[in-house]
Design a protein around this motif. Structure first.
Motif, PDB file in Angstrom:
ATOM      1  N   ASP A 282       0.813  -1.220   0.000  1.00 14.89           N
ATOM      2  CA  ASP A 282       0.000   0.000   0.000  1.00 14.89           C
ATOM      3  C   ASP A 282       0.845   1.269   0.000  1.00 14.89           C
ATOM      4  O   ASP A 282       0.299   2.372   0.007  1.00 14.89           O
ATOM      5  N   GLU A 283       2.149   1.137  -0.012  1.00 17.41           N
ATOM      6  CA  GLU A 283       3.034   2.307  -0.100  1.00 17.41           C
ATOM      7  C   GLU A 283       3.244   2.660  -1.569  1.00 17.41           C
ATOM      8  O   GLU A 283       4.294   2.428  -2.154  1.00 17.41           O
ATOM      9  N   VAL A 284       2.211   3.234  -2.143  1.00 18.21           N
ATOM     10  CA  VAL A 284       2.227   3.564  -3.568  1.00 18.21           C
ATOM     11  C   VAL A 284       3.259   4.642  -3.854  1.00 18.21           C
ATOM     12  O   VAL A 284       3.916   4.642  -4.896  1.00 18.21           O
ATOM     13  N   ALA A 285       3.411   5.587  -2.932  1.00 17.58           N
ATOM     14  CA  ALA A 285       4.378   6.673  -3.101  1.00 17.58           C
ATOM     15  C   ALA A 285       5.013   6.984  -1.750  1.00 17.58           C
ATOM     16  O   ALA A 285       4.342   6.948  -0.724  1.00 17.58           O
ATOM     17  N   VAL A 286       6.304   7.301  -1.772  1.00 13.58           N
ATOM     18  CA  VAL A 286       7.035   7.620  -0.550  1.00 13.58           C
ATOM     19  C   VAL A 286       7.875   8.874  -0.775  1.00 13.58           C
ATOM     20  O   VAL A 286       8.064   9.332  -1.899  1.00 13.58           O
ATOM     21  N   SER A 287       8.359   9.425   0.326  1.00 12.17           N
ATOM     22  CA  SER A 287       9.244  10.595   0.250  1.00 12.17           C
ATOM     23  C   SER A 287      10.158  10.579   1.460  1.00 12.17           C
ATOM     24  O   SER A 287      10.046   9.713   2.329  1.00 12.17           O
ATOM     25  N   GLY A 288      11.042  11.560   1.520  1.00 10.58           N
ATOM     26  CA  GLY A 288      11.985  11.650   2.627  1.00 10.58           C
ATOM     27  C   GLY A 288      13.423  11.539   2.171  1.00 10.58           C
ATOM     28  O   GLY A 288      14.340  11.973   2.870  1.00 10.58           O
ATOM     29  N   GLY A 289      13.622  10.940   1.000  1.00  6.16           N
ATOM     30  CA  GLY A 289      14.968  10.796   0.461  1.00  6.16           C
ATOM     31  C   GLY A 289      15.240  11.808  -0.629  1.00  6.16           C
ATOM     32  O   GLY A 289      14.578  12.850  -0.733  1.00  6.16           O
ATOM     33  N   PHE A 290      16.222  11.496  -1.458  1.00  8.03           N
ATOM     34  CA  PHE A 290      16.630  12.403  -2.515  1.00  8.03           C
ATOM     35  C   PHE A 290      16.572  11.691  -3.866  1.00  8.03           C
ATOM     36  O   PHE A 290      17.191  10.642  -4.048  1.00  8.03           O
ATOM     37  N   SER A 291      15.830  12.263  -4.781  1.00  5.92           N
ATOM     38  CA  SER A 291      15.700  11.725  -6.133  1.00  5.92           C
ATOM     39  C   SER A 291      15.033  12.777  -6.998  1.00  5.92           C
ATOM     40  O   SER A 291      14.536  13.788  -6.487  1.00  5.92           O
ATOM     41  N   TYR A 292      15.020  12.540  -8.291  1.00 10.21           N
ATOM     42  CA  TYR A 292      14.346  13.473  -9.202  1.00 10.21           C
ATOM     43  C   TYR A 292      12.893  13.669  -8.803  1.00 10.21           C
ATOM     44  O   TYR A 292      12.398  14.804  -8.734  1.00 10.21           O
ATOM     45  N   HIS A 293      12.188  12.596  -8.503  1.00 12.40           N
ATOM     46  CA  HIS A 293      10.759  12.691  -8.220  1.00 12.40           C
ATOM     47  C   HIS A 293      10.462  13.310  -6.852  1.00 12.40           C
ATOM     48  O   HIS A 293       9.456  13.998  -6.687  1.00 12.40           O
ATOM     49  N   GLU A 294      11.330  13.091  -5.870  1.00  8.96           N
ATOM     50  CA  GLU A 294      11.130  13.663  -4.534  1.00  8.96           C
ATOM     51  C   GLU A 294      11.622  15.102  -4.434  1.00  8.96           C
ATOM     52  O   GLU A 294      11.035  15.923  -3.719  1.00  8.96           O
ATOM     53  N   SER A 295      12.710  15.416  -5.128  1.00  8.22           N
ATOM     54  CA  SER A 295      13.434  16.660  -4.889  1.00  8.22           C
ATOM     55  C   SER A 295      13.180  17.757  -5.901  1.00  8.22           C
ATOM     56  O   SER A 295      13.546  18.911  -5.645  1.00  8.22           O
ATOM     57  N   ILE A 296      12.568  17.466  -7.023  1.00  6.16           N
ATOM     58  CA  ILE A 296      12.248  18.500  -8.020  1.00  6.16           C
ATOM     59  C   ILE A 296      10.733  18.708  -7.995  1.00  6.16           C
ATOM     60  O   ILE A 296       9.966  17.812  -8.348  1.00  6.16           O
ATOM     61  N   ILE A 297      10.311  19.883  -7.541  1.00  5.31           N
ATOM     62  CA  ILE A 297       8.890  20.192  -7.340  1.00  5.31           C
ATOM     63  C   ILE A 297       8.495  21.365  -8.232  1.00  5.31           C
ATOM     64  O   ILE A 297       9.354  22.094  -8.738  1.00  5.31           O
ATOM     65  N   PRO A 298       7.206  21.597  -8.401  1.00 10.97           N
ATOM     66  CA  PRO A 298       6.768  22.706  -9.275  1.00 10.97           C
ATOM     67  C   PRO A 298       6.499  24.002  -8.512  1.00 10.97           C
ATOM     68  O   PRO A 298       6.192  23.996  -7.318  1.00 10.97           O
ATOM     69  N   PHE A 299       6.617  25.101  -9.232  1.00  7.96           N
ATOM     70  CA  PHE A 299       6.137  26.389  -8.766  1.00  7.96           C
ATOM     71  C   PHE A 299       5.340  26.981  -9.924  1.00  7.96           C
ATOM     72  O   PHE A 299       5.915  27.333 -10.961  1.00  7.96           O
ATOM     73  N   VAL A 300       4.022  27.022  -9.762  1.00  6.28           N
ATOM     74  CA  VAL A 300       3.133  27.438 -10.839  1.00  6.28           C
ATOM     75  C   VAL A 300       2.497  28.785 -10.482  1.00  6.28           C
ATOM     76  O   VAL A 300       1.911  28.926  -9.405  1.00  6.28           O
ATOM     77  N   GLU A 301       2.602  29.750 -11.375  1.00  2.34           N
ATOM     78  CA  GLU A 301       1.954  31.045 -11.166  1.00  2.34           C
ATOM     79  C   GLU A 301       0.717  31.140 -12.065  1.00  2.34           C
ATOM     80  O   GLU A 301       0.807  30.958 -13.269  1.00  2.34           O
ATOM     81  N   VAL A 302      -0.424  31.387 -11.432  1.00  3.42           N
ATOM     82  CA  VAL A 302      -1.686  31.564 -12.148  1.00  3.42           C
ATOM     83  C   VAL A 302      -2.146  32.994 -11.905  1.00  3.42           C
ATOM     84  O   VAL A 302      -2.367  33.394 -10.768  1.00  3.42           O
ATOM     85  N   SER A 303      -2.268  33.773 -12.951  1.00  2.00           N
ATOM     86  CA  SER A 303      -2.655  35.175 -12.812  1.00  2.00           C
ATOM     87  C   SER A 303      -3.914  35.472 -13.618  1.00  2.00           C
ATOM     88  O   SER A 303      -4.120  34.915 -14.695  1.00  2.00           O
ATOM     89  N   LYS A 304      -4.741  36.364 -13.079  1.00  2.00           N
ATOM     90  CA  LYS A 304      -5.946  36.778 -13.787  1.00  2.00           C
ATOM     91  C   LYS A 304      -5.577  37.747 -14.892  1.00  2.00           C
ATOM     92  O   LYS A 304      -4.791  38.665 -14.666  1.00  2.00           O
TER      93      LYS A 304
END
Length: 369
Positions: free
Chosen positions: A347-369
């Motif tokens: 049941d551990e479909v996804a985990v975090s706490g370590g270092f990897s591309y998927h854990e350590s590279i996150i998005p920053f999305v700007e939505v403006s009107k």
């Protein structure tokens, strides 16, 4: 358009000029990389200088004296795991130098904020790759930046870096003192264990202005309440990510990401009805390493002190990870991909706490009107 392999092959024959995307330098560590033609030619015509490797000139310049290339290579894919040693401080420094870092996000939010209402929407677990895979789903104009989570990819540490950076001053406090957003609201949507609630994200806010919502619909209704949003208002929302606790039956993370986008769009459209201008910044506390990304390659280190598969809550002498100091002064050793402290449960479909591309590279999305 030249690929990564073509650039390497051509640069082996003669110097090439190519405008490399951010982070690409980590794929060419065995090459001498110059930022312009002049600096290269200073060494080229220096009789005492000895070139020890092939040359790439990372520049938008063009010169008939050298091979000029256009590049369509995308360095921010899972291939990053093959060239980055996630247990190496030097490789972490390379990423810090190449990307926006999470501990500076609060400064970026303050710098970019100009609308009457600004929302910082923080998701517990969301990878840059996941948002990129559904980028065409956005019905609104957006700008997405990759961000390096420069520390342990746990919930508490990720939100600490996001809201406080490297100091005790929160993004909320900075918005008030430096940009005049004196009105503020905080919302928490958390379906996981109550003991894991990231309440520290709101410590600088007035308790009366913080609302816990069972769903995003609840949060939207609170924001819609007459008079709750005034001129120059900063809104901070912390919500669940794409973990198994939130989406236990959803293995298709793209569908879960689309649900997050739908909620963000609903929020933007609501704000359009109650204010002239609004900005939403969507980001994450950390990314997620999905079982499918590691199940065929994982390696187990012997550690009986922890129940977390991707990190150890002490200083740990291991060549397979990196020890970081937490905001509380403790230490946590995150493991580099593909190392685990134990096999993942079904049941551990996804985990975090370590270092990897998927854990350590996150998005920053700007939505403006």
């Amino acid at each position: 358009m030249a690929t990564y392999e073509e650039i390497r092959s051509l640069a082996h024959k003669e110097p090439v000029i190519v405008d490399l995307p951010p982070v690409s330098s980590v794929y060419f560590t065995d090459y001498e990389i110059y930022s312009n033609v002049q600096s290269f030619e200073e060494n080229l015509f220096d009789p005492d200088y000895l070139f020890e490797s092939d040359v790439i000139i990372d520049s938008t310049e063009r010169s008939p004296k050298y091979t000029n290339l256009e590049c369509d290579f995308n360095p921010l894919t899972s291939e990053l795991d093959s060239v980055i040693d996630w247990s190496s401080p030097d490789d972490h420094d390379q990423l810090r130098d190449s990307l926006q870092i999470q501990s500076q996000i609060k400064n970026l939010v303050v710098e970019k904020s100009s609308a009457e209402v600004v929302v910082l929407l923080a998701v517990d677990g969301l990878s840059f790759e996941t948002i990129q895979q559904v980028s065409d789903y956005w019905p609104l104009e957006t700008e997405t930046l990759p961000v390096f989570a420069d520390g342990a990819t746990t919930t508490s540490e990720g939100f600490r870096r996001l809201f406080y950076g490297t100091s005790i001053e929160s993004v909320h406090s900075m918005m008030a003192t430096r940009k005049g957003y004196l009105s503020h609201q905080g919302y928490l949507q958390w379906s996981q264990n109550e003991s894991t609630e990231p309440t520290s994200a709101f410590t600088s806010m007035n308790e009366r202005n913080i609302v816990r919502g069972e769903s995003f619909d609840t949060i939207l209704k609170e924001i819609e309440t007459e008079g709750s949003v005034t001129s120059k208002t900063y809104i901070q929302i912390v919500r669940d990510g794409l973990s198994r606790d939130t989406y236990p039956d959803v293995l298709d993370r793209n569908e879960a990401a689309k649900e997050l986008i739908d909620d963000t769009v609903r929020l933007q459209k609501l704000l359009e009805t109650i204010t002239e201008t609004a900005q939403i910044f969507l980001t994450a506390g950390h990314g997620l390493l999905w079982q499918e990304h590691i199940e065929d390659t994982w390696r187990i280190i012997d550690d009986s002190e922890t129940h977390h598969p991707r990190y150890i809550e002490t200083q740990h002498d291991t060549e397979h990870g990196l020890t970081k100091r937490t905001a509380q002064g403790n230490t946590v050793t995150g493991l580099a991909k593909p190392f685990l402290t134990r096999p993942l449960q079904d049941d551990e479909v996804a985990v975090s706490g370590g270092f990897s591309y998927h854990e350590s590279i996150i998005p920053f999305v700007e939505v403006s009107k």
